[in-house]
Design a protein around this motif. Structure first.
Motif, mmCIF file in Angstrom:
data_model
loop_
_atom_site.group_PDB
_atom_site.id
_atom_site.type_symbol
_atom_site.label_atom_id
_atom_site.label_comp_id
_atom_site.label_asym_id
_atom_site.label_seq_id
_atom_site.Cartn_x
_atom_site.Cartn_y
_atom_site.Cartn_z
ATOM 1 N N LYS A 56 1.075 -1.990 -0.213
ATOM 2 C CA LYS A 56 -0.186 -0.423 0.617
ATOM 3 C C LYS A 56 0.880 1.282 0.064
ATOM 4 O O LYS A 56 0.919 2.107 0.698
ATOM 5 N N VAL A 57 1.773 1.891 -0.490
ATOM 6 C CA VAL A 57 2.702 2.353 -0.898
ATOM 7 C C VAL A 57 1.548 3.396 -2.203
ATOM 8 O O VAL A 57 1.457 3.018 -3.353
ATOM 9 N N VAL A 58 1.877 5.059 -1.751
ATOM 10 C CA VAL A 58 1.145 5.621 -2.390
ATOM 11 C C VAL A 58 1.659 7.166 -2.421
ATOM 12 O O VAL A 58 2.527 7.128 -2.159
ATOM 13 N N ARG A 87 -2.828 11.469 -27.983
ATOM 14 C CA ARG A 87 -2.993 12.928 -26.943
ATOM 15 C C ARG A 87 -1.832 12.369 -25.674
ATOM 16 O O ARG A 87 -1.456 11.175 -25.723
ATOM 17 N N LYS A 88 -1.392 13.804 -25.433
ATOM 18 C CA LYS A 88 -0.413 13.043 -24.574
ATOM 19 C C LYS A 88 -0.788 13.757 -22.522
ATOM 20 O O LYS A 88 -0.917 14.822 -23.427
ATOM 21 N N ILE A 89 0.055 12.923 -22.079
ATOM 22 C CA ILE A 89 0.236 13.993 -20.445
ATOM 23 C C ILE A 89 0.856 13.872 -20.325
ATOM 24 O O ILE A 89 2.452 13.039 -20.745
ATOM 25 N N TRP A 90 1.326 14.940 -19.485
ATOM 26 C CA TRP A 90 2.658 15.367 -18.711
ATOM 27 C C TRP A 90 3.080 15.184 -17.102
ATOM 28 O O TRP A 90 2.070 15.250 -16.787
ATOM 29 N N ILE A 91 3.391 13.972 -16.599
ATOM 30 C CA ILE A 91 3.665 13.988 -15.101
ATOM 31 C C ILE A 91 4.120 13.843 -14.525
ATOM 32 O O ILE A 91 5.337 13.637 -14.629
ATOM 33 N N TRP A 92 4.535 14.975 -13.541
ATOM 34 C CA TRP A 92 5.641 14.906 -12.512
ATOM 35 C C TRP A 92 5.354 14.230 -11.177
ATOM 36 O O TRP A 92 4.400 14.718 -10.395
ATOM 37 N N ILE A 93 6.516 13.546 -10.981
ATOM 38 C CA ILE A 93 6.140 12.804 -9.409
ATOM 39 C C ILE A 93 7.406 13.178 -8.777
ATOM 40 O O ILE A 93 8.896 13.490 -9.610
ATOM 41 N N HIS A 94 7.967 12.456 -7.904
ATOM 42 C CA HIS A 94 9.241 12.873 -6.747
ATOM 43 C C HIS A 94 9.715 12.338 -6.990
ATOM 44 O O HIS A 94 9.695 10.567 -6.820
ATOM 45 N N PRO A 95 11.204 12.131 -7.024
ATOM 46 C CA PRO A 95 12.530 10.844 -7.396
ATOM 47 C C PRO A 95 12.272 10.488 -5.956
ATOM 48 O O PRO A 95 12.958 9.227 -6.821
ATOM 49 N N ALA A 96 11.975 10.637 -5.514
ATOM 50 C CA ALA A 96 12.035 9.015 -4.128
ATOM 51 C C ALA A 96 11.187 8.082 -4.568
ATOM 52 O O ALA A 96 11.348 6.863 -4.605
ATOM 53 N N CYS A 97 10.058 8.022 -5.688
ATOM 54 C CA CYS A 97 8.876 6.731 -5.927
ATOM 55 C C CYS A 97 9.411 7.086 -7.255
ATOM 56 O O CYS A 97 9.016 6.292 -8.087
ATOM 57 N N ASP A 150 5.625 13.977 5.473
ATOM 58 C CA ASP A 150 4.374 13.495 6.536
ATOM 59 C C ASP A 150 3.401 11.838 5.498
ATOM 60 O O ASP A 150 2.250 11.641 6.228
ATOM 61 N N PHE A 151 3.966 11.862 5.049
ATOM 62 C CA PHE A 151 3.677 10.394 4.295
ATOM 63 C C PHE A 151 4.233 9.929 5.058
ATOM 64 O O PHE A 151 5.163 8.588 4.592
ATOM 65 N N ILE A 152 3.463 8.535 5.042
ATOM 66 C CA ILE A 152 4.074 7.159 5.911
ATOM 67 C C ILE A 152 3.248 6.424 5.327
ATOM 68 O O ILE A 152 4.201 4.938 5.152
ATOM 69 N N GLU A 153 3.070 6.374 4.286
ATOM 70 C CA GLU A 153 2.198 5.601 3.535
ATOM 71 C C GLU A 153 3.502 5.673 2.645
ATOM 72 O O GLU A 153 3.270 4.333 1.113
ATOM 73 N N ALA A 154 4.319 5.781 2.202
ATOM 74 C CA ALA A 154 5.131 5.633 1.395
ATOM 75 C C ALA A 154 7.397 5.208 1.795
ATOM 76 O O ALA A 154 7.454 6.180 2.811
ATOM 77 N N PRO A 155 7.868 4.021 1.483
ATOM 78 C CA PRO A 155 8.751 4.021 1.481
ATOM 79 C C PRO A 155 9.651 5.499 1.665
ATOM 80 O O PRO A 155 10.952 5.958 2.498
ATOM 81 N N SER A 156 9.792 6.384 1.611
ATOM 82 C CA SER A 156 10.539 7.763 1.686
ATOM 83 C C SER A 156 10.302 8.527 2.560
ATOM 84 O O SER A 156 10.803 9.804 2.432
ATOM 85 N N PHE A 157 9.839 8.530 3.440
ATOM 86 C CA PHE A 157 9.146 8.630 4.352
ATOM 87 C C PHE A 157 10.790 8.538 5.240
ATOM 88 O O PHE A 157 11.254 9.033 6.077
ATOM 89 N N TYR A 158 11.576 7.464 5.162
ATOM 90 C CA TYR A 158 12.710 7.628 6.022
ATOM 91 C C TYR A 158 14.279 8.099 4.955
ATOM 92 O O TYR A 158 14.531 7.554 5.871
ATOM 93 N N GLN A 159 13.369 8.600 4.050
ATOM 94 C CA GLN A 159 14.706 9.126 3.518
ATOM 95 C C GLN A 159 14.116 10.903 3.099
ATOM 96 O O GLN A 159 14.811 11.752 2.307
ATOM 97 N N SER A 160 13.918 10.678 4.044
ATOM 98 C CA SER A 160 13.500 12.415 4.032
ATOM 99 C C SER A 160 13.588 13.067 5.055
ATOM 100 O O SER A 160 14.987 12.589 5.463
ATOM 101 N N ASN A 197 9.088 -0.381 5.702
ATOM 102 C CA ASN A 197 7.679 -0.373 5.983
ATOM 103 C C ASN A 197 7.067 1.066 5.499
ATOM 104 O O ASN A 197 7.094 1.811 5.581
ATOM 105 N N THR A 198 5.984 0.161 5.795
ATOM 106 C CA THR A 198 5.059 1.535 4.796
ATOM 107 C C THR A 198 3.740 1.084 5.961
ATOM 108 O O THR A 198 3.312 0.380 5.946
#
Lengths: 164, 738
Positions: free
Chosen positions: B208-210, B234-244, B522-532, B609-610
């Motif tokens: 349940k990583v979000v 058609r095209k979409i551009w997505i911006w996402i955090h580098p940890a995920c 503030d996002f517990i549901e991602a493993p990047s919580f421990y890389q913050s 852990n997430t």
């Protein structure tokens, strides 16, 4: 910083017999030296010497050697060297020529020592040569001289008489 | 002793041995060596320090001899070249590139490195905080003037496929529980490409990583029918955090086995700056400039004619209509954009615009003109109102109403979507800073705005509105998307015009002031919580400081019953099944009664852990499934005095205590070992909120405890205990919506 100061002892070994002692090494001299120090001054002296005792140079043909020791223990090492009688079951006599703070000055003194011994040899050779010359000369002069015999006839003798 | 004198001496041996000895001794005397090196035999005035490793410092006569000596122990060959060659400009660039491979540098890195503290986060080198003290001051700046933050470390990905395929593909990935303002990609608001949307992706269903993301659709003209474009590419551009990033790419590649969609990283990724504050409009208008002088002149002439005609007789609106017909589409689009751009001056704050609306402009390089400092919003507003004519005022009022309620897709059409234009822009940085400076030095009046000289060199730029808090619009602003290669020039111009640059710490602060969660702290549901940043930078520093201090002078966390004082330990809550009984509390406290080192070990083992997070509107809407162990995000505001700090413990009060608090009676409760309160959750970010005038925090509560203590939660009161003490602070909590 306080420096550790050494003394270098220039010494000369003379053997009773004329056999060549080429087998003797630096390590051999070190061994006998250490024993004599132990004999004469005990183990305390050896411990005080420690790593400072070292035989730097040794020439078996001429018998010259240089020994290093700490400045405070110089006299004890000197004494023990002179009291060394025997090396390799051969009787010997050690005499120390010079003591200095550097090897360089010991080498200088060694040069002087050899020069002096060479000069002596040179002078001896000269004397020998002169003697030979003198004898040769002598022998030559003996041969040239002949004495007159009274009893030889006068006929052989020429007379230069003037006629009266 | 005379016994030891030899009787017979062989002359040959005697002489030979002595001559040899003499030779050796004399040779030793001439060479003054001993234990010293060859270089030390030189006189003092010829010796040099670097002779030991640099042969060129040795006199020429001795080099050969010294090379032999060095051959035994050669010195370490330094791979560095001479200092002179290293400091040449070509080599400096290469060194920058070499250094930036490990931790990628943004384009504005050098500017930031001189003014901010840089840290290695998420594979990038990012600015964490400014050299100045700006924690409290950033609130003032964000509320009254403007603040700028470099967000170009967010990765941009492009998806190309048919419209319907894209919608169905992403509907599988998106989290249905992503808050109350949940909107899919296929929502009609976003399909035309005039607005930006945000949502959350599930990267791993088991764990349940979000992770949140932002998207923009391609441009569609406003007249056309959306249904016609179902089967068009058609095209979409997505911006996402580098940890995920890696998780996303793996997920999509696993699902896209038949090449349903072409998913790839954008080539020549554009940079992204976020400007926050009410005077962000002023700042942008000083920097982003394009040739509307021509239109200005024409308009002025027309207005003069109109005023003359009005004074005499009828208005002439028909003339304007006929003129619009003869103009081309581009000119009409340009006109509309200029009117929109001007009408922005009428708007007080960027929050009054629609959420996520996009404006595209073709703009001149700000390096070519001097940027003046922008005035604050109030001053600019009053100044502008004085100089307007009557007709202009009416026009702008109409437009501003249109803009606030309707945003056509014509405003968002831009050339940035084109691959070739981006390439050209990158390769065609022919007008480097040097050339611009050279040409400016030749002019009489350098750095005066004149687009006539450079009509072809225009840079396409996208401006995206970002929403703030819903009460007062605090935290609203604009995101500026700039093509690659021009980031530094725009950044410097924006800073000169009045936007104050900030780091990640200040950005985090502004986000919490708005009441929203900041990724990844503030996002517990991602493993990047421990890389913050809070884990890697803040908590490590605190723990090191604590370990260094003397036992008698530091906080005794054992005594207060706190097992993980530097970082919240949610896994310990999951282990304890029931927290109501005293025995269980004691067990948990005693079992985990370790030193700080052991707690750190616990945290490092549970690196990946997430935790499951659910969103809730009301207490009544809570689901009765107690089996699923999940956490609920909440916002906490303190009732009485007290600042709520990070890693604080949350407890539910008893009936008597809650009654006391509601009646505003004195509440002085302290924690003790035999405490009846049950541990319910932790705080991830806490501070004293300057907007509210009281303590404010974002935390997580366990769902089980909420369901069990529903009666106690009617008043929505919670007790907060900071890690450095035993005092309970009463506070109210609300369910978080983002």
């Amino acid at each position: 910083m306080v420096r550790v100061k050494f003394r270098y002892l220039l010494g000369h070994v003379r053997w009773q017999t004329t056999t060549k002692m080429n087998s003797l090494d630096i390590s051999g001299i070190y061994h006998y030296l250490k024993n004599s120090v132990k004999l004469n001054f005990g183990e305390y002296a050896i411990c005080r010497l420690g790593w400072t005792l070292n035989v730097k140079q040794y020439n078996p043909l001429t018998g010259l050697f240089i020994v290093r020791c700490s400045r405070s223990q110089m006299r004890q090492v000197w004494l023990s060297l002179t009291l060394l009688d025997e090396i390799n079951s051969q009787k010997c006599a050690i005499s120390i020529i010079h003591s200095a703070g550097t090897i360089r000055s010991c080498n200088l003194q060694a040069i002087k020592h050899t020069n002096s011994s060479l000069l002596v040899a040179k002078s001896l050779i000269q004397i020998k040569n002169e003697k030979e010359k003198y004898q040769k000369k002598k022998n030559k002069k003996k041969k040239t001289k002949k004495k007159k015999n009274k009893y030889l006839p006068n006929t052989l003798v020429k007379k230069n008489k003037s006629k009266k | 002793m005379s016994e030891y004198n030899p009787t017979l001496v062989s002359l040959n041996d005697f002489l030979n041995s002595r001559t040899k000895e003499l030779k050796k001794l004399r040779s030793e005397l001439n060479t003054r060596r001993g234990n010293c090196q060859l270089t030390q035999t030189l006189p003092k005035h010829l010796r040099r320090r670097t002779m030991s490793h640099d042969i060129h410092r040795v006199p020429y006569r001795m080099r050969k001899h010294i090379e032999k000596e060095m051959g035994k122990n050669p010195p370490r060959k330094s791979k560095l070249k001479s200092r002179q060659s290293r400091r040449k400009p070509n080599n400096m660039l290469k060194e920058y590139e070499r250094r930036s491979k490990k931790h990628v540098w943004l384009e504005t890195h050098i500017w930031h490195a001189k003014r901010m503290h840089m840290h290695r986060l998420f594979g990038y080198k990012l600015a964490y905080r400014t050299n100045e003290k700006l924690l409290r001051g950033c609130y003032k700046l964000a509320a009254r003037s403007s603040v700028i933050y470099d967000e170009s470390y967010y990765q941009c990905y492009e998806c190309v496929a048919k419209q319907q395929n894209l919608i169905t593909f992403f509907s599988k990935l998106i989290d249905n529980q992503s808050g109350i303002n949940f909107k899919t990609i296929g929502n009609r608001l976003f399909l035309r490409g005039n607005r930006q949307g945000s949502s959350r992706i599930i990267l791993d269903r088991e764990k349940k990583v979000v992770c949140p993301f932002r998207f923009i659709w391609d441009y569609i003209p406003f007249d056309s029918n959306i249904e016609e474009y179902k089967n068009k590419t058609r095209k979409i551009w997505i911006w996402i955090h580098p940890a995920c990033r890696t998780l996303l790419v793996d997920l999509i590649n696993s699902l896209n086995t038949k090449n349903y969609i072409s998913f790839h990283e954008l080539e020549n990724q554009p940079c992204r700056f976020s400007i926050i504050g009410p005077s962000s409009i002023n700042v942008l208008q000083k920097v982003l400039w394009f040739d509307f002088e021509k239109d200005n002149e024409k308009e002025k002439e027309k207005e003069k004619e109109k005023e003359i005609i009005k004074d005499n007789a009828m208005e002439t609106e028909t003339e304007t209509e006929t003129e619009t017909e003869t103009e081309t589409e581009e000119d009409s689009a340009l006109k509309k954009r200029t009117m929109v751009w001007k009408s922005l001056k009428k708007i007080n704050k960027p929050a009054s615009l629609l959420e996520g609306c996009i404006l595209s402009l073709d703009v001149i390089n700000p390096k070519e003109f001097t940027v003046k400092r922008a005035r604050e919003r109030e001053q600019e507003f009053q100044f502008h109102q004085k100089n307007l004519t009557r007709i202009e005022k009416d026009k702008y009022e109409k437009l501003s109403k249109k803009i606030q309620y309707k945003w056509s897709s014509e405003f968002s059409k831009s050339k940035l979507w084109d691959k070739q234009t981006r390439k050209k822009l990158l390769n065609g940085i022919e007008r480097t800073n040097k050339k611009i400076d050279e040409e400016a030095s030749k002019k009489l009046f350098p750095n005066v705005r004149s687009s006539k000289a450079y009509p072809n060199q225009k840079i396409p730029v996208l401006i995206v509105q970002t929403a703030g808090s819903k009460t007062l619009g605090f935290g609203s602003g604009f995101d500026v998307i700039i093509p690659k290669g021009y980031a530094k020039q725009f950044w410097v111009a924006l800073v000169h015009s009045g936007a104050v640059p900030i780091g990640m710490r200040e950005r985090h602060r502004i986000e919490t002031e708005t009441g929203r969660r900041f990724f990844p702290d503030d996002f517990i549901e991602a493993p990047s919580f421990y890389q913050s940043a809070t884990k890697l930078i803040v908590s490590e520093k605190e723990s090191q400081k604590w370990e260094k201090t003397h036992k008698g002078k530091r906080v005794n966390y054992k005594k207060f019953g706190i097992n993980s004082p530097f970082f919240p330990d949610f896994s310990s809550l999951l282990k304890s099944s029931t927290n109501h009984n005293n025995d269980n509390d004691k067990d948990t406290d005693n079992s985990n009664n370790n030193n700080s080192k052991n707690t750190n070990q616990i945290q490092t083992t549970q690196y990946t852990n997430t935790f499951n997070v659910e969103f809730v509107e009301n207490i009544n809407s809570l689901k009765t499934n107690i089996d699923s162990e999940s956490f609920i995000p909440i916002t906490i505001t303190a009732i009485q005095k007290g600042s709520l700090k990070r890693n604080a413990h949350l407890y539910f009060p008893t009936k008597d205590e809650s009654n006391k608090i509601t009646k505003k009676l004195k509440f002085n409760q302290k924690w003790s070992k035999n405490d009846n309160h049950c541990l319910v959750g932790f705080i991830t970010t806490g501070m004293f909120s300057l907007a509210r005038g009281c303590g404010f925090a974002i935390g997580f509560i366990r769902k089980k405890d909420l369901i069990k203590n529903q009666n106690a939660c009617k008043n929505s009161i919670v007790l907060v205990r900071n890690t450095n003490g035993a005092i309970f602070y009463p506070a109210k909590f609300e369910f978080c919506k983002n």
